[in-house]
Design an enzyme around this catalytic site. Structure first.
Site, PDB file in Angstrom:
ATOM      1  N   LYS A  22       0.816  -1.079  -0.017  1.00  0.00           N
ATOM      2  CA  LYS A  22       0.033  -0.073   0.074  1.00  0.00           C
ATOM      3  C   LYS A  22       0.776   0.909   0.014  1.00  0.00           C
ATOM      4  CE  LYS A  22      -1.694  -1.752   3.741  1.00  0.00           C
ATOM      5  NZ  LYS A  22      -2.667  -1.594   5.037  1.00  0.00           N
TER       6      LYS A  22
ATOM      7  N   THR B 146      -7.557   9.299   9.257  1.00  0.00           N
ATOM      8  CA  THR B 146      -7.221   8.002   8.556  1.00  0.00           C
ATOM      9  C   THR B 146      -6.953   6.902   9.443  1.00  0.00           C
ATOM     10  OG1 THR B 146      -4.919   8.806   8.063  1.00  0.00           O
ATOM     11  CG2 THR B 146      -6.323   9.082   6.477  1.00  0.00           C
TER      12      THR B 146
ATOM     13  N   GLY C  42      -7.175   3.722  11.205  1.00  0.00           N
ATOM     14  CA  GLY C  42      -7.793   2.221  11.091  1.00  0.00           C
ATOM     15  C   GLY C  42      -7.658   1.956   9.424  1.00  0.00           C
ATOM     16  N   THR C  43      -7.051   2.533   8.426  1.00  0.00           N
ATOM     17  CA  THR C  43      -7.254   2.359   7.111  1.00  0.00           C
ATOM     18  C   THR C  43      -6.557   1.063   6.618  1.00  0.00           C
ATOM     19  OG1 THR C  43      -5.137   3.528   6.806  1.00  0.00           O
ATOM     20  CG2 THR C  43      -7.042   4.779   6.493  1.00  0.00           C
ATOM     21  N   GLY C  44      -5.651   0.565   7.320  1.00  0.00           N
ATOM     22  CA  GLY C  44      -4.969  -0.509   6.959  1.00  0.00           C
ATOM     23  C   GLY C  44      -5.797  -1.881   7.376  1.00  0.00           C
ATOM     24  N   CYS C  45      -6.434  -1.724   8.615  1.00  0.00           N
ATOM     25  CA  CYS C  45      -7.484  -2.949   9.166  1.00  0.00           C
ATOM     26  C   CYS C  45      -8.716  -2.962   8.029  1.00  0.00           C
ATOM     27  CB  CYS C  45      -7.778  -2.402  10.605  1.00  0.00           C
ATOM     28  SG  CYS C  45      -6.518  -2.375  11.815  1.00  0.00           S
TER      29      CYS C  45
END
Length: 266
Positions: A175, A206, A208-211
């Protein structure tokens, strides 16, 4: 009625923006029945992580056993696994139950800077868990740790994807949100690269974007999508969530897990 089932094996975020809370919200919006096995409890809000409390290994094991043996799992994802024994246990359970469609989100550092993966556990993540992954989804700092190399360009992202795939994962999604310019993600399956691009959205909200991104991939895999189609839905899901973010708290606020569903119902 047959419903797809997805399991998140991750930490709890008391602020609701990341961790299992983000995962379960994402599963629900995408029409998947969500289950959870907590690995840790964090005291957390938009300003940062104020405490981390790992659960006993027996508690993690019994949660996984309980849902897999009764309800069943079509896809699963891992998030915060902070210690070597936790990683080893989760990997053993995935193998024991032959859990399909595993998405590994190599969570290392919270948005506010708190470390969520002990340095001693990095090698266990590489050798024990990533080889079981259908998809692994590092952001740039995580990919740098996993490869030991700086990433400053799309070509560096592609090189990192190759190196991480060599650890045994079937597909790698690097990412690129930490690079300047458009938000570019690189998908690599050992045969070809796919570049997913979206306009950068200027916002501090932003958390928690990865989760959320990895949970959306998991949900789509649970429904039977192939990896590339699942990743494309996840890219659209997280772009919607960031563009219509929830301005909550005084720090890095959460994304909007409802946004994708509302946009597609309009």
């Amino acid at each position: 009625m047959t419903i797809a089932r997805a399991l998140t094996i991750a930490g709890s975020d008391s602020g609701g923006g990341a961790g299992i809370q983000a995962d379960l919200k994402t599963f629900t919006v995408l029409g998947v029945y969500g289950m959870s096995a907590l690995t840790a409890i964090t005291s957390q809000n938009t300003l940062g992580v104020h405490g981390i409390y790992n659960l006993p290994l027996e508690a993690i094991e019994k949660q996984i056993d309980a849902v897999v043996t009764d309800i069943g799992v079509d896809a699963a994802k891992t998030g915060m696994l902070s210690q070597v024994p936790i990683i080893e246990l989760v990997a053993a359970k995935i193998r024991q139950h032959t859990i399909p469609n595993l998405v590994v989100d190599p969570v290392m550092v919270a948005k506010g800077g708190a470390r969520l993966l002990e340095d001693s556990a990095q090698q266990a993540l590489i050798t024990k868990l990533i080889p079981l992954a259908k998809v692994v989804t590092p952001n740039l700092p995580e990919a740098e740790v996993l490869t030991g190399r700086e990433i400053r360009s799309v070509e560096d992202m592609k090189d990192a994807a190759k190196r991480i795939l060599d650890y045994g994962a079937q597909t790698v999604v690097v990412k690129g949100g930490h690079l300047a310019g458009d938000a570019i993600d690189i998908v690599y399956d050992g045969q070809m690269f796919e570049e997913l691009r979206s306009a950068r959205i200027e916002t501090r909200h932003t958390h928690g974007t990865g989760c959320t991104f990895s949970a959306a991939i998991t949900a789509e895999l649970a429904k039977g999508k192939n990896v590339m189609d699942a990743v494309k839905v996840a890219k659209e899901f997280i772009t919607c969530a960031i563009s219509d973010s929830l301005e909550l708290g005084g720090g890095h606020g959460p994304t909007n897990h409802w946004a994708y569903g509302r946009r597609n119902q309009a």
